[in-house]
Design an enzyme around this catalytic site. Structure first.
Site, PDB file in Angstrom:
ATOM      1  N   TYR A  72      66.298  51.405  24.221  1.00 21.55           N
ATOM      2  CA  TYR A  72      65.484  52.611  24.470  1.00 21.55           C
ATOM      3  C   TYR A  72      66.381  53.852  24.374  1.00 21.55           C
ATOM      4  O   TYR A  72      66.107  54.775  23.612  1.00 21.55           O
ATOM      5  CB  TYR A  72      64.815  52.545  25.844  1.00 21.55           C
ATOM      6  CG  TYR A  72      64.440  53.910  26.366  1.00 21.55           C
ATOM      7  CD1 TYR A  72      65.218  54.552  27.334  1.00 21.55           C
ATOM      8  CD2 TYR A  72      63.348  54.596  25.841  1.00 21.55           C
ATOM      9  CE1 TYR A  72      64.905  55.812  27.772  1.00 21.55           C
ATOM     10  CE2 TYR A  72      63.037  55.870  26.280  1.00 21.55           C
ATOM     11  CZ  TYR A  72      63.820  56.467  27.252  1.00 21.55           C
ATOM     12  OH  TYR A  72      63.526  57.737  27.688  1.00 21.55           O
ATOM     13  N   THR A 110      69.523  59.723  29.445  1.00 20.88           N
ATOM     14  CA  THR A 110      70.115  58.396  29.252  1.00 20.88           C
ATOM     15  C   THR A 110      71.123  58.388  28.106  1.00 20.88           C
ATOM     16  O   THR A 110      71.997  57.524  28.040  1.00 20.88           O
ATOM     17  CB  THR A 110      68.987  57.351  29.039  1.00 20.88           C
ATOM     18  OG1 THR A 110      69.495  56.069  29.334  1.00 20.88           O
ATOM     19  CG2 THR A 110      68.417  57.408  27.658  1.00 20.88           C
ATOM     20  N   SER A 147      66.214  62.133  26.415  1.00 23.11           N
ATOM     21  CA  SER A 147      66.449  61.672  27.785  1.00 23.11           C
ATOM     22  C   SER A 147      67.929  61.765  28.144  1.00 23.11           C
ATOM     23  O   SER A 147      68.791  61.584  27.293  1.00 23.11           O
ATOM     24  CB  SER A 147      65.984  60.203  27.903  1.00 23.11           C
ATOM     25  OG  SER A 147      66.453  59.634  29.106  1.00 23.11           O
ATOM     26  N   ILE A 200      53.905  62.399  30.581  1.00 25.29           N
ATOM     27  CA  ILE A 200      54.450  63.754  30.345  1.00 25.29           C
ATOM     28  C   ILE A 200      53.617  64.491  29.298  1.00 25.29           C
ATOM     29  O   ILE A 200      53.312  65.670  29.437  1.00 25.29           O
ATOM     30  CB  ILE A 200      55.935  63.658  29.924  1.00 25.29           C
ATOM     31  CG1 ILE A 200      56.731  62.929  31.010  1.00 25.29           C
ATOM     32  CG2 ILE A 200      56.511  65.051  29.682  1.00 25.29           C
ATOM     33  CD1 ILE A 200      58.095  62.463  30.606  1.00 25.29           C
ATOM     34  N   LYS A 214      66.706  56.988  21.470  1.00 21.77           N
ATOM     35  CA  LYS A 214      66.637  58.437  21.752  1.00 21.77           C
ATOM     36  C   LYS A 214      67.840  59.128  21.093  1.00 21.77           C
ATOM     37  O   LYS A 214      67.712  60.165  20.447  1.00 21.77           O
ATOM     38  CB  LYS A 214      66.644  58.697  23.260  1.00 21.77           C
ATOM     39  CG  LYS A 214      65.364  58.316  23.967  1.00 21.77           C
ATOM     40  CD  LYS A 214      64.184  59.129  23.466  1.00 21.77           C
ATOM     41  CE  LYS A 214      62.903  58.818  24.237  1.00 21.77           C
ATOM     42  NZ  LYS A 214      61.732  59.517  23.680  1.00 21.77           N
TER      43      LYS A 214
END
Ligand code: WQD
Length: 337
Positions: free
Chosen positions: A149, A126, A124, A12, A153
């Site tokens: 992970y 998530t 994210s 990205i 974030k």
């Protein structure tokens, strides 16, 4: 305006550097090349005709990171650098928290020391966890993250919001990505994961180019139209453009804002398989197998805040995402090495 892009040679990050350069920004890249190649710098130059200043350093090396700020008059930062493999994060949480939290704190400290008050953070979807019904809205807050992970974030989002409360001059835009896929139309940059891809579309791309025999569809008993998982796939170039809109917004506002970046449309695994077959003319054989632990039924964005605050709306459809994904994989069967 000079923008520091951490992780700027990643999937990205590299697309964001292209859009920043094409929009007239100066770009300085920091990357440790853990999950990228120095060749991506050449590819960025081939696409834009400009070669960003590059520092091969790790954000855990605070002195080296501080030196970048000493040597460059940085106006804003886009922070991509971070480990991002969900499964891996479960097995090596300490490495993930060190890199994604301590590394980020080093960056935020350097920004504070040098009076840099514009930050775009790569977050994210998530962080919504499995607690809400899609479409996800920013005001839903945080769900129960299922891996280090995702937790890292969420922690970064909370840290940034606290920094903005303490420093009224800070302008931070926290972008919650949904599922970035595809590649630049040139096929010069794209997603080249090491080894067997964890994510759906890079895996399908390897099946389409004959590198893998068939796709394993992780479950068809979800509460969705065809039983397979539904996600909001966004073209990586659209996502990159959203970062330019976010940096422009950040220079006109103060405070921290959380913004979803997605299309607002959910597609199932089987929708993606048939779109990929139609877009590329390649058959994608698949077998239905067990669910993958931690997966949720359906995840897609309410993109209205992104349009309202940033004036940004995605333009590319799923067919274009599949075409560009395949074009990149055909041109770079072994990734950018
Ligand atoms: C999509 C769908 C799978 C692979 C993850 C991270 C997220 C972000 C994007 C970093 C799901 C199914 C997948 C396969 C399959 N990453 N699938 N066979 O899990 O939505 O999101 O990547 O920011 O944070 O969580 O993406 O592409 O892995 O899965 O059936 O071989 O495809 O079950 O329904 P996911 P994904």
């Amino acid at each position: 305006m000079k923008i520091l892009v951490t992780g700027g040679l990643g999937f990205i990050g590299s697309h964001a550097c292209v859009e920043l350069l094409d929009s007239g920004y100066e770009v300085v890249i920091v990357d440790n090349l853990y999950n990228s190649s120095i060749k991506v710098l050449d590819r960025i130059e081939m696409i834009t005709g400009q070669r960003p200043l590059f520092y091969e350093i790790d954000i855990l090396n605070k002195d080296a990171l501080n030196n970048v700020f000493e040597e460059n008059d940085i106006d804003g930062v886009i922070h991509f650098a971070g480990y991002k493999a969900v499964g891996e994060s479960v097995s090596i949480p300490l490495v993930y928290y060190q890199n994604n939290i301590t590394g980020s704190l080093n960056l935020y400290e350097c920004m504070e020391k040098h009076g840099v008050n514009n930050l775009i953070f790569s977050s994210s979807a998530t962080v919504y966890g499995n607690n809400f019904k899609a479409p996800f809205k920013e005001e839903y807050g945080y769900g129960t993250t299922t891996n280090p992970y995702g937790t890292s974030k969420m922690m970064n989002e909370m840290i940034i919001q606290d920094l903005a409360k303490a420093n009224k001059d800070l302008s931070a835009v926290i972008l919650r990505y949904f599922n970035p896929i595809g590649a630049h139309s040139s096929g010069l940059i794209g997603e080249s994961p090491n080894g067997i891809p964890n994510n759906l579309v890079p895996y399908i791309a390897k099946v389409a180019t004959g590198k893998l025999a068939y796709l394993n569809v992780f479950g068809n008993d979800y509460n969705t139209a065809d039983g397979t998982g539904v996600r909001d796939y966004i073209h990586v170039v659209d996502l990159a453009k959203a970062h330019v809109s976010a940096i422009e917004y950040s220079f006109k506002h103060k405070g921290a804002e959380v913004i979803n970046v997605g299309t607002g449309v959910g597609y199932s695994v089987l929708d993606v398989v048939s779109a990929y077959e139609k877009a590329t003319g390649q058959k994608i054989p698949y077998v239905i197998c067990e669910r993958r632990p931690g997966d949720i039924d359906s995840c897609f964005a309410d993109p209205s805040k992104c349009l309202e605050l940033l004036g940004f709306k995605t333009e590319k459809n799923l067919e274009q995402m599949c075409k560009d994904s395949y074009n990149f994989m055909e041109k770079n069967p072994d990734g950018i090495k």
